[in-house]
Design a protein around this motif. Sequence first.
Motif, PDB file in Angstrom:
ATOM      1  N   ALA A 280       0.835  -1.204   0.000  1.00  6.16           N
ATOM      2  CA  ALA A 280       0.000   0.000   0.000  1.00  6.16           C
ATOM      3  C   ALA A 280       0.869   1.254   0.000  1.00  6.16           C
ATOM      4  CB  ALA A 280      -0.939   0.003   1.209  1.00  6.16           C
ATOM      5  N   VAL A 281       1.928   1.245   0.787  1.00  5.79           N
ATOM      6  CA  VAL A 281       2.826   2.400   0.864  1.00  5.79           C
ATOM      7  C   VAL A 281       3.580   2.590  -0.447  1.00  5.79           C
ATOM      8  CG1 VAL A 281       4.925   3.285   1.950  1.00  5.79           C
ATOM      9  CG2 VAL A 281       3.100   2.337   3.365  1.00  5.79           C
ATOM     10  N   LEU A 282       4.127   1.504  -0.963  1.00  5.01           N
ATOM     11  CA  LEU A 282       4.984   1.591  -2.145  1.00  5.01           C
ATOM     12  C   LEU A 282       4.190   1.676  -3.447  1.00  5.01           C
ATOM     13  CD1 LEU A 282       7.682  -0.982  -1.012  1.00  5.01           C
ATOM     14  CD2 LEU A 282       7.877   1.523  -1.042  1.00  5.01           C
ATOM     15  N   GLY A 283       2.915   1.301  -3.403  1.00  6.20           N
ATOM     16  CA  GLY A 283       2.079   1.380  -4.595  1.00  6.20           C
ATOM     17  C   GLY A 283       2.428   0.350  -5.652  1.00  6.20           C
ATOM     18  N   VAL A 284       3.046  -0.744  -5.238  1.00  8.54           N
ATOM     19  CA  VAL A 284       3.396  -1.818  -6.172  1.00  8.54           C
ATOM     20  C   VAL A 284       3.100  -3.168  -5.527  1.00  8.54           C
ATOM     21  CG1 VAL A 284       5.238  -0.501  -7.311  1.00  8.54           C
ATOM     22  CG2 VAL A 284       5.801  -1.965  -5.387  1.00  8.54           C
ATOM     23  N   ALA A 285       2.842  -4.153  -6.361  1.00  4.52           N
ATOM     24  CA  ALA A 285       2.742  -5.525  -5.879  1.00  4.52           C
ATOM     25  C   ALA A 285       4.164  -6.067  -5.797  1.00  4.52           C
ATOM     26  CB  ALA A 285       1.900  -6.360  -6.832  1.00  4.52           C
ATOM     27  N   LEU A 286       4.587  -6.415  -4.611  1.00  2.00           N
ATOM     28  CA  LEU A 286       5.947  -6.895  -4.394  1.00  2.00           C
ATOM     29  C   LEU A 286       6.045  -8.393  -4.672  1.00  2.00           C
ATOM     30  CD1 LEU A 286       6.587  -5.052  -1.022  1.00  2.00           C
ATOM     31  CD2 LEU A 286       7.686  -4.530  -3.206  1.00  2.00           C
ATOM     32  N   ARG A 287       7.151  -8.789  -5.288  1.00  2.00           N
ATOM     33  CA  ARG A 287       7.435 -10.219  -5.310  1.00  2.00           C
ATOM     34  C   ARG A 287       7.651 -10.617  -3.858  1.00  2.00           C
ATOM     35  NH1 ARG A 287      12.088 -11.871  -8.837  1.00  2.00           N
ATOM     36  NH2 ARG A 287      13.113 -10.065  -7.941  1.00  2.00           N
ATOM     37  N   HIS A 288       7.278 -11.834  -3.505  1.00  2.82           N
ATOM     38  CA  HIS A 288       7.196 -12.186  -2.093  1.00  2.82           C
ATOM     39  C   HIS A 288       7.606 -13.626  -1.861  1.00  2.82           C
ATOM     40  CE1 HIS A 288       4.650 -13.719   1.332  1.00  2.82           C
ATOM     41  NE2 HIS A 288       5.337 -12.778   1.902  1.00  2.82           N
ATOM     42  N   ARG A 289       8.271 -13.854  -0.734  1.00  7.73           N
ATOM     43  CA  ARG A 289       8.554 -15.202  -0.232  1.00  7.73           C
ATOM     44  C   ARG A 289       8.195 -15.214   1.244  1.00  7.73           C
ATOM     45  NH1 ARG A 289      12.471 -18.453  -2.937  1.00  7.73           N
ATOM     46  NH2 ARG A 289      12.077 -19.957  -1.275  1.00  7.73           N
ATOM     47  N   ALA A 290       7.344 -16.147   1.610  1.00  6.10           N
ATOM     48  CA  ALA A 290       6.929 -16.288   3.012  1.00  6.10           C
ATOM     49  C   ALA A 290       7.914 -17.193   3.737  1.00  6.10           C
ATOM     50  CB  ALA A 290       5.517 -16.851   3.092  1.00  6.10           C
ATOM     51  N   LEU A 291       8.955 -16.579   4.271  1.00  9.89           N
ATOM     52  CA  LEU A 291       9.973 -17.316   5.005  1.00  9.89           C
ATOM     53  C   LEU A 291      10.110 -16.713   6.393  1.00  9.89           C
ATOM     54  CD1 LEU A 291      12.807 -17.398   2.302  1.00  9.89           C
ATOM     55  CD2 LEU A 291      11.257 -19.266   2.889  1.00  9.89           C
ATOM     56  N   ASP A 292      10.285 -17.572   7.377  1.00 13.69           N
ATOM     57  CA  ASP A 292      10.631 -17.107   8.714  1.00 13.69           C
ATOM     58  C   ASP A 292      12.145 -17.142   8.809  1.00 13.69           C
ATOM     59  OD1 ASP A 292       8.242 -16.488  10.086  1.00 13.69           O
ATOM     60  OD2 ASP A 292       7.804 -18.621  10.292  1.00 13.69           O
ATOM     61  N   LEU A 293      12.769 -15.993   8.813  1.00 17.26           N
ATOM     62  CA  LEU A 293      14.221 -15.908   8.880  1.00 17.26           C
ATOM     63  C   LEU A 293      14.679 -15.903  10.329  1.00 17.26           C
ATOM     64  CD1 LEU A 293      14.752 -13.113   6.209  1.00 17.26           C
ATOM     65  CD2 LEU A 293      15.134 -15.572   5.915  1.00 17.26           C
ATOM     66  N   VAL A 294      15.766 -16.574  10.576  1.00 18.51           N
ATOM     67  CA  VAL A 294      16.375 -16.519  11.900  1.00 18.51           C
ATOM     68  C   VAL A 294      16.919 -15.109  12.078  1.00 18.51           C
ATOM     69  CG1 VAL A 294      18.225 -17.424  13.350  1.00 18.51           C
ATOM     70  CG2 VAL A 294      16.951 -18.959  11.842  1.00 18.51           C
ATOM     71  N   GLU A 295      16.614 -14.515  13.198  1.00 16.40           N
ATOM     72  CA  GLU A 295      17.107 -13.164  13.439  1.00 16.40           C
ATOM     73  C   GLU A 295      17.792 -13.095  14.797  1.00 16.40           C
ATOM     74  OE1 GLU A 295      13.408 -10.592  14.925  1.00 16.40           O
ATOM     75  OE2 GLU A 295      13.078 -11.496  12.966  1.00 16.40           O
ATOM     76  N   PRO A 296      18.806 -12.249  14.883  1.00 18.75           N
ATOM     77  CA  PRO A 296      19.485 -12.128  16.176  1.00 18.75           C
ATOM     78  C   PRO A 296      18.544 -11.519  17.207  1.00 18.75           C
ATOM     79  CG  PRO A 296      20.221 -10.396  14.694  1.00 18.75           C
ATOM     80  CD  PRO A 296      19.335 -11.311  13.890  1.00 18.75           C
ATOM     81  N   GLN A 297      18.680 -11.947  18.430  1.00 22.80           N
ATOM     82  CA  GLN A 297      17.906 -11.362  19.515  1.00 22.80           C
ATOM     83  C   GLN A 297      18.705 -10.169  20.019  1.00 22.80           C
ATOM     84  OE1 GLN A 297      14.641 -12.570  20.048  1.00 22.80           O
ATOM     85  NE2 GLN A 297      15.409 -13.372  18.121  1.00 22.80           N
ATOM     86  N   SER A 298      18.407  -9.032  19.412  1.00 26.86           N
ATOM     87  CA  SER A 298      19.171  -7.815  19.664  1.00 26.86           C
ATOM     88  C   SER A 298      18.216  -6.664  19.895  1.00 26.86           C
ATOM     89  CB  SER A 298      20.055  -7.520  18.435  1.00 26.86           C
ATOM     90  OG  SER A 298      20.645  -6.249  18.542  1.00 26.86           O
ATOM     91  N   LEU A 299      18.661  -5.679  20.638  1.00 24.71           N
ATOM     92  CA  LEU A 299      17.883  -4.452  20.824  1.00 24.71           C
ATOM     93  C   LEU A 299      18.174  -3.430  19.727  1.00 24.71           C
ATOM     94  CD1 LEU A 299      18.166  -4.104  24.699  1.00 24.71           C
ATOM     95  CD2 LEU A 299      16.194  -4.884  23.364  1.00 24.71           C
TER      96      LEU A 299
END
Length: 183
Positions: free
Chosen positions: A21-40
């Motif tokens: 909605a913000v970018l006004g384009v349909a984004l190519r997409h991959r539904a992946l849960d990425l491992v992320e560091p537990q960081s502040l």
Amino acid sequence: MNLDDLVFVTSNEGKRREAEAVLGVALRHRALDLVEPQSLDLHEVVRSKAAAGFELIEAPVLVEDTGLELVGLGGFPGPLIRWLLITVGASGICRIAHAFDDPRAVARCVACAADGTQTVIGEGAVFGTIAPEPRGDGGFGWDVAFIPDDGDGRTYGEMDADEKTAMSHRRKAFVALRDALRT
């Protein structure tokens, strides 16, 4: 690097809808849960997620991460808000914020595009307060708890999708990222 080259890596459909909605384009997409560091540090989190996403799909990626910084807790939980939401829910976030003398909060988002050689960042923040109790049934996550300063006293959850998107921290981050990609 431009928006058309990027694959938005997220398993959160709400984030995807808001970004499009913000970018006004349909984004190519991959539904992946990425491992992320537990960081502040949101910047550390998105850079790590972008690197992991690029390695997995071998294409330029777009990732984002959001934090909710409770002023009464010195900015905690920030990017760790997901875990607080899972453990105590939106009503628990409200109780925690109001257990201190200062229920103010900052909703912050960092969006990151990366192609393996270049990383571009956009950041957005919205200042507000945490409601005494959850209100509304719109949005997702902690939207029912956060009252943006410019939201006429309503939580994100009490706004329709267009109203929330028009003022959101995510909008600000994606606009900043889009502008940075154009330079």
